[in-house]
Design an enzyme around this catalytic site. Structure first.
Site, PDB file in Angstrom:
ATOM      1  CB  THR A 100      26.417  21.160 -66.736  1.00 35.57           C
ATOM      2  OG1 THR A 100      26.640  19.710 -66.182  1.00 35.57           O
ATOM      3  CG2 THR A 100      25.447  21.555 -66.017  1.00 35.57           C
ATOM      4  CD  GLU A 125      24.328  15.227 -64.831  1.00 33.98           C
ATOM      5  OE1 GLU A 125      23.037  15.589 -63.668  1.00 33.98           O
ATOM      6  OE2 GLU A 125      23.861  14.792 -65.944  1.00 33.98           O
ATOM      7  CE1 TYR A 169      28.133  20.124 -61.179  1.00 30.90           C
ATOM      8  CE2 TYR A 169      26.556  19.091 -62.972  1.00 30.90           C
ATOM      9  CZ  TYR A 169      28.283  19.982 -62.170  1.00 30.90           C
ATOM     10  OH  TYR A 169      28.044  20.537 -63.589  1.00 30.90           O
ATOM     11  CE  LYS A 177      28.184  23.917 -62.464  1.00 30.34           C
ATOM     12  NZ  LYS A 177      29.456  24.419 -63.084  1.00 30.34           N
TER      13      LYS A 177
HETATM   14  P1  NAP Z   1      36.491  19.376 -61.704  1.00 27.68           P
HETATM   15  O1  NAP Z   1      38.080  18.254 -62.028  1.00 27.68           O
HETATM   16  O2  NAP Z   1      36.124  18.587 -60.758  1.00 27.68           O
HETATM   17  O3  NAP Z   1      37.111  21.115 -61.267  1.00 27.68           O
HETATM   18  C1  NAP Z   1      37.012  22.077 -60.470  1.00 27.68           C
HETATM   19  C2  NAP Z   1      37.216  23.102 -60.277  1.00 27.68           C
HETATM   20  O4  NAP Z   1      36.870  23.961 -58.796  1.00 27.68           O
HETATM   21  C3  NAP Z   1      38.946  22.461 -59.561  1.00 27.68           C
HETATM   22  O5  NAP Z   1      39.817  23.568 -59.958  1.00 27.68           O
HETATM   23  C4  NAP Z   1      38.410  22.483 -57.718  1.00 27.68           C
HETATM   24  O6  NAP Z   1      39.776  22.819 -56.838  1.00 27.68           O
HETATM   25  C5  NAP Z   1      38.203  24.020 -58.089  1.00 27.68           C
HETATM   26  N1  NAP Z   1      36.809  24.291 -57.020  1.00 27.68           N
HETATM   27  C6  NAP Z   1      35.665  23.539 -56.392  1.00 27.68           C
HETATM   28  N2  NAP Z   1      35.419  24.511 -55.224  1.00 27.68           N
HETATM   29  C7  NAP Z   1      35.777  25.501 -55.168  1.00 27.68           C
HETATM   30  C8  NAP Z   1      35.224  26.538 -54.169  1.00 27.68           C
HETATM   31  N3  NAP Z   1      34.742  26.191 -53.389  1.00 27.68           N
HETATM   32  N4  NAP Z   1      35.964  27.823 -54.478  1.00 27.68           N
HETATM   33  C9  NAP Z   1      37.334  27.650 -55.273  1.00 27.68           C
HETATM   34  N5  NAP Z   1      37.585  26.635 -56.449  1.00 27.68           N
HETATM   35  C10 NAP Z   1      36.522  25.337 -56.313  1.00 27.68           C
HETATM   36  O7  NAP Z   1      35.978  20.074 -62.384  1.00 27.68           O
HETATM   37  P2  NAP Z   1      35.884  19.763 -64.166  1.00 27.68           P
HETATM   38  O8  NAP Z   1      35.507  18.841 -65.025  1.00 27.68           O
HETATM   39  O9  NAP Z   1      37.400  20.567 -64.501  1.00 27.68           O
HETATM   40  O10 NAP Z   1      34.816  20.906 -64.526  1.00 27.68           O
HETATM   41  C11 NAP Z   1      35.203  22.217 -64.598  1.00 27.68           C
HETATM   42  C12 NAP Z   1      33.530  22.632 -64.748  1.00 27.68           C
HETATM   43  O11 NAP Z   1      32.235  23.025 -65.967  1.00 27.68           O
HETATM   44  C13 NAP Z   1      33.049  22.885 -63.364  1.00 27.68           C
HETATM   45  O12 NAP Z   1      32.101  24.016 -62.977  1.00 27.68           O
HETATM   46  C14 NAP Z   1      31.470  21.248 -63.797  1.00 27.68           C
HETATM   47  O13 NAP Z   1      30.275  21.776 -62.820  1.00 27.68           O
HETATM   48  C15 NAP Z   1      31.899  22.150 -64.954  1.00 27.68           C
HETATM   49  N6  NAP Z   1      31.285  20.856 -65.833  1.00 27.68           N
HETATM   50  C16 NAP Z   1      31.893  20.030 -66.440  1.00 27.68           C
HETATM   51  C17 NAP Z   1      31.792  18.989 -67.711  1.00 27.68           C
HETATM   52  C18 NAP Z   1      32.720  17.938 -67.476  1.00 27.68           C
HETATM   53  O14 NAP Z   1      32.263  17.254 -67.936  1.00 27.68           O
HETATM   54  N7  NAP Z   1      34.123  18.015 -66.901  1.00 27.68           N
HETATM   55  C19 NAP Z   1      30.702  19.447 -68.325  1.00 27.68           C
HETATM   56  C20 NAP Z   1      29.863  20.351 -68.292  1.00 27.68           C
HETATM   57  C21 NAP Z   1      30.203  21.170 -66.799  1.00 27.68           C
HETATM   58  P3  NAP Z   1      40.489  22.108 -55.882  1.00 27.68           P
HETATM   59  O15 NAP Z   1      41.307  21.471 -56.886  1.00 27.68           O
HETATM   60  O16 NAP Z   1      40.703  22.388 -54.552  1.00 27.68           O
HETATM   61  O17 NAP Z   1      39.032  20.764 -55.718  1.00 27.68           O
HETATM   62  N1  GDD Z   2      31.082   8.503 -60.855  1.00 27.69           N
HETATM   63  C1  GDD Z   2      30.342   6.946 -61.683  1.00 27.69           C
HETATM   64  N2  GDD Z   2      30.914   6.072 -61.107  1.00 27.69           N
HETATM   65  N3  GDD Z   2      29.821   6.961 -62.333  1.00 27.69           N
HETATM   66  C2  GDD Z   2      29.274   5.956 -62.463  1.00 27.69           C
HETATM   67  C3  GDD Z   2      28.987   4.860 -61.204  1.00 27.69           C
HETATM   68  C4  GDD Z   2      30.519   5.393 -60.408  1.00 27.69           C
HETATM   69  O1  GDD Z   2      30.978   4.369 -60.086  1.00 27.69           O
HETATM   70  N4  GDD Z   2      28.553   3.919 -61.764  1.00 27.69           N
HETATM   71  C5  GDD Z   2      28.065   4.157 -62.849  1.00 27.69           C
HETATM   72  N5  GDD Z   2      27.402   5.790 -63.360  1.00 27.69           N
HETATM   73  C6  GDD Z   2      27.318   6.573 -63.687  1.00 27.69           C
HETATM   74  C7  GDD Z   2      26.796   7.924 -63.316  1.00 27.69           C
HETATM   75  O2  GDD Z   2      25.298   6.933 -62.253  1.00 27.69           O
HETATM   76  C8  GDD Z   2      26.125   8.512 -64.322  1.00 27.69           C
HETATM   77  O3  GDD Z   2      24.782   7.951 -65.161  1.00 27.69           O
HETATM   78  C9  GDD Z   2      26.718   8.288 -65.776  1.00 27.69           C
HETATM   79  O4  GDD Z   2      27.352   6.950 -65.253  1.00 27.69           O
HETATM   80  C10 GDD Z   2      28.205   9.260 -65.516  1.00 27.69           C
HETATM   81  O5  GDD Z   2      28.568  10.215 -64.306  1.00 27.69           O
HETATM   82  P1  GDD Z   2      29.908  10.482 -63.965  1.00 27.69           P
HETATM   83  O6  GDD Z   2      30.914  10.304 -64.867  1.00 27.69           O
HETATM   84  O7  GDD Z   2      29.991  10.964 -61.870  1.00 27.69           O
HETATM   85  O8  GDD Z   2      29.049  11.952 -64.681  1.00 27.69           O
HETATM   86  P2  GDD Z   2      28.092  13.322 -64.326  1.00 27.69           P
HETATM   87  O9  GDD Z   2      27.473  12.697 -65.662  1.00 27.69           O
HETATM   88  O10 GDD Z   2      27.108  12.382 -63.517  1.00 27.69           O
HETATM   89  O11 GDD Z   2      28.781  14.460 -64.826  1.00 27.69           O
HETATM   90  C11 GDD Z   2      29.535  15.241 -65.180  1.00 27.69           C
HETATM   91  O12 GDD Z   2      29.413  15.607 -66.505  1.00 27.69           O
HETATM   92  C12 GDD Z   2      28.908  16.546 -66.304  1.00 27.69           C
HETATM   93  C13 GDD Z   2      27.746  17.356 -67.852  1.00 27.69           C
HETATM   94  O13 GDD Z   2      26.339  15.918 -68.218  1.00 27.69           O
HETATM   95  C14 GDD Z   2      30.183  15.809 -64.780  1.00 27.69           C
HETATM   96  O14 GDD Z   2      31.317  16.193 -65.152  1.00 27.69           O
HETATM   97  C15 GDD Z   2      29.252  17.620 -63.472  1.00 27.69           C
HETATM   98  O15 GDD Z   2      30.212  18.172 -63.342  1.00 27.69           O
HETATM   99  C16 GDD Z   2      28.885  17.367 -65.738  1.00 27.69           C
HETATM  100  O16 GDD Z   2      28.220  19.042 -65.096  1.00 27.69           O
END
Ligand code: NAP
Ligand code: GDD
Length: 351
Positions: free
Chosen positions: A126, A128, A150, A154
């Protein structure tokens, strides 16, 4: 013979889109899910692929269940998407976030090493990891400076993936993905929180949107584009790490303004700052340089910021309109509580 893929976290946003992508490519797709008191398959149902995925119960906290998932699926490719993926929750649950998102990856890699060392592994790393370092845009060689439990988990997962690659010759890649969103995004993430609120406000079902740090900037792409990059990484001759991004940064404030204005609303009438949604430490600016992915994988993002915001607002508007008309369909927002009602910690520290 068709290839076999195992996806951990197939019930999540990326897991569902990747399962669809691989199914369409002719893969035999196995997806892990956690045992929950209420089933959580709405995304797979929403994409009409629920019946095409072989489901395996498995938890990253449980090594035996991981070994069993590998034994059952005998995969050519493994996509480790499972994680406690919400940064905000990692401050509230730092230990379990580390156990799942960090150590869980070692449990998986060790099982792979023992039972299917020739399988190719994708690890969901990520942006992050970069935290609040001073360099932008970020590339595969930009130093890491994680700023949350987190991100620390990671970071551990990133390095353990490298260590298994170097030590045991596993084909294991880190995809350093910047934020990617979609109508299947979880409701606690800021983009979907905003588009869901805009839709409800537009239809008279809600009156306000409470937010934290609106100055934070993110490089937001479209999840459907991003899962294709995961697959491309595992089709290369050798395992490598890649940044996947759009090379554009926008603030939360810009997202809010655009989302409300797309629904012909003025954000100033509805948006309120609330300290509960500020984090103890936030990442202020992420912007990714995806040149390596473009050159080596031939990958480029197709959907950009403006289109993404509109797509998410339109989809949430359509869903709430259908729900208001009494229609039932697979969906997450209907029973989700207004975040006003969630009593989470505030992070003011008295010194
Ligand atoms: P998500 O929607 O939160 O999905 C996370 C998945 O992990 C869900 O299927 C969840 O199952 C499962 N999970 C949670 N805890 C677990 C455990 N203990 N054992 C097995 N499965 C578990 O996340 P996403 O946005 O699809 O992201 C997928 C991956 O990419 C994650 O690793 C995230 O950290 C990473 N990532 C995401 C982003 C982004 O912007 N989306 C960016 C960079 C990296 P449940 O449905 O049961 O909760
Ligand atoms: N969730 C949330 N809720 N975020 C808020 C809010 C709120 O009410 N108000 C402001 N924010 C700001 C957060 O503080 C952060 O700076 C930004 O919005 C994005 O927050 P999220 O959407 O929760 O995503 P993230 O950037 O922290 O994390 C996501 O992206 C990562 C990759 O950069 C997740 O998908 C992570 O799993 C992933 O690794």
């Amino acid at each position: 013979m068709s290839k076999r893929a195992l996806i951990t976290g197939t019930t999540g946003q990326d897991g569902a889109y990747l399962a669809k992508f691989l199914t369409e490519k002719g893969y035999e797709v196995y997806g892990t899910y956690r045992r929950l008191s209420t089933p959580n398959f709405w995304r797979l149902q929403y994409l009409n692929i629920f019946d095409q995925i072989q489901l395996i119960p498995c938890d990253l906290l449980d090594s035996d269940s991981l070994s069993e998932a590998l034994k059952i699926s005998n995969p050519d490719e493994i996509y480790n998407l499972a994680a406690q993926s919400f940064v905000g929750a990692s401050f509230e649950q730092p230990t379990s976030s580390g156990e799942i998102t960090g150590l869980g990856v070692t449990r998986l890699l060790e099982s792979v090493r023992q039972s299917c060392p020739n399988a190719r592994v994708y690890q969901a790393s990520t942006s992050e990891l970069y935290g609040n370092n001073i360099w932008a845009p970020q590339t595969e060689v930009t130093p890491f400076a994680p700023s949350s439990p987190y991100a620390a988990a990671k970071l551990y997962a990133y390095y353990i993936t490298e260590i298994y690659r170097e030590s045991y010759g596993l084909f294991a890649c880190n995809g350093i993905l910047f934020n990617h969103e979609s109508p299947l995004r979880g409701l606690e993430f800021v983009t979907r929180k905003i588009t869901n609120a805009v839709a409800k406000i537009k239809l008279g079902l809600e009156t306000e949107l409470l937010l934290g740090n609106m100055d934070a900037k993110r490089d937001w792409g479209y999840a459907v584009d991003f899962v294709k990059a995961m697959w491309l990484m595992l089709q290369q001759d050798k395992p490598m790490n890649f940044v996947i991004a759009t090379n554009e940064a926008h603030s939360v404030f810009e997202f809010v303004e655009k989302a409300f204005s797309h629904a012909n609303l003025d954000y100033r009438d509805f948006t309120i700052s609330d300290e509960r949604f500020f984090r103890p430490c936030d990442v202020e600016h992420l912007c990714g340089d995806y040149s390596k992915a473009k050159k080596v994988l031939g990958w480029e993002p197709e959907v950009r910021f403006d289109e993404l915001v509109k797509l998410m607002v339109d989809t949430d508007l359509e869903r709430w309109t259908r729900a208001k008309a009494g229609e039932h369909f697979p969906w997450d927002a209907f029973n989700y509580p207004n975040e006003n009602r969630i009593l989470s910690r505030t992070w003011k520290i008295d010194r």
